[in-house]
Design an enzyme around this catalytic site. Sequence first.
Site, PDB file in Angstrom:
ATOM      1  N   CYS A 114       0.868  -1.177   0.000  1.00 16.64           N
ATOM      2  CA  CYS A 114       0.000   0.000   0.000  1.00 16.64           C
ATOM      3  C   CYS A 114       0.906   1.228   0.000  1.00 16.64           C
ATOM      4  O   CYS A 114       2.099   1.121  -0.281  1.00 16.64           O
ATOM      5  CB  CYS A 114      -0.992  -0.007   1.163  1.00 16.64           C
ATOM      6  SG  CYS A 114      -0.288   0.252   2.805  1.00 16.64           S
ATOM      7  N   ARG A 127      -3.358  -0.847   5.271  1.00 17.35           N
ATOM      8  CA  ARG A 127      -3.840  -1.940   4.431  1.00 17.35           C
ATOM      9  C   ARG A 127      -2.844  -3.074   4.259  1.00 17.35           C
ATOM     10  O   ARG A 127      -3.190  -4.249   4.444  1.00 17.35           O
ATOM     11  CB  ARG A 127      -4.252  -1.400   3.059  1.00 17.35           C
ATOM     12  CG  ARG A 127      -5.411  -0.441   3.137  1.00 17.35           C
ATOM     13  CD  ARG A 127      -5.679   0.230   1.812  1.00 17.35           C
ATOM     14  NE  ARG A 127      -4.606   1.184   1.494  1.00 17.35           N
ATOM     15  CZ  ARG A 127      -4.499   1.816   0.337  1.00 17.35           C
ATOM     16  NH1 ARG A 127      -5.379   1.593  -0.632  1.00 17.35           N
ATOM     17  NH2 ARG A 127      -3.524   2.685   0.134  1.00 17.35           N
ATOM     18  N   ASP A 181      -8.254   3.005   1.177  1.00 15.58           N
ATOM     19  CA  ASP A 181      -7.429   3.462   2.289  1.00 15.58           C
ATOM     20  C   ASP A 181      -8.334   3.954   3.424  1.00 15.58           C
ATOM     21  O   ASP A 181      -9.103   4.897   3.241  1.00 15.58           O
ATOM     22  CB  ASP A 181      -6.517   4.592   1.822  1.00 15.58           C
ATOM     23  CG  ASP A 181      -5.455   4.962   2.834  1.00 15.58           C
ATOM     24  OD1 ASP A 181      -5.540   4.533   4.003  1.00 15.58           O
ATOM     25  OD2 ASP A 181      -4.525   5.691   2.443  1.00 15.58           O
TER      26      ASP A 181
END
Length: 152
Positions: free
Chosen positions: A3, A9, A120
């Site tokens: 990420c 994440r 996100d």
Amino acid sequence: MVCMGNICRSPTAEGVLRALVQRAGLQRRITVDSAGTHGFHVGVAPDKRSQQHAARRGYDLSRLRARQLTARDFERFDLVLVMDEANEQAALALCPPAHAGRVHRLTQFCLRHQANAVPDPYYGGAQGFEQVLDLVEDACAGLLAALQARQP
């Protein structure tokens, strides 16, 4: 697992897949790691909210530390799984051309959910972290099934 900052994440995905791999007894055959396309948080533990939501589902992220994706990662790992289009573009920009086929979106492996990205959750509330876990658990289950199907 990749990420942007490697604090929400991708460490969540690392923790989930690592747990699934361990439950399947495949930890000697499958290596799981995570990184960020940017070096904003190198050396930092995952976001407290990510840790809390993951812990409620039985995943311990507390020992993970953020690191930045490197060109060497594309040689070390058979798959580089990104969370969204921006991460995909950043990873491909760093990736040696010979290994571009190793970059995929994690959501490609979802079994139940239809999603192009793992969103996100950083600037949102609790629901965003739960959504990340829902998508990541689904995709990691699909990924593990795909890996097991490829194993001799």
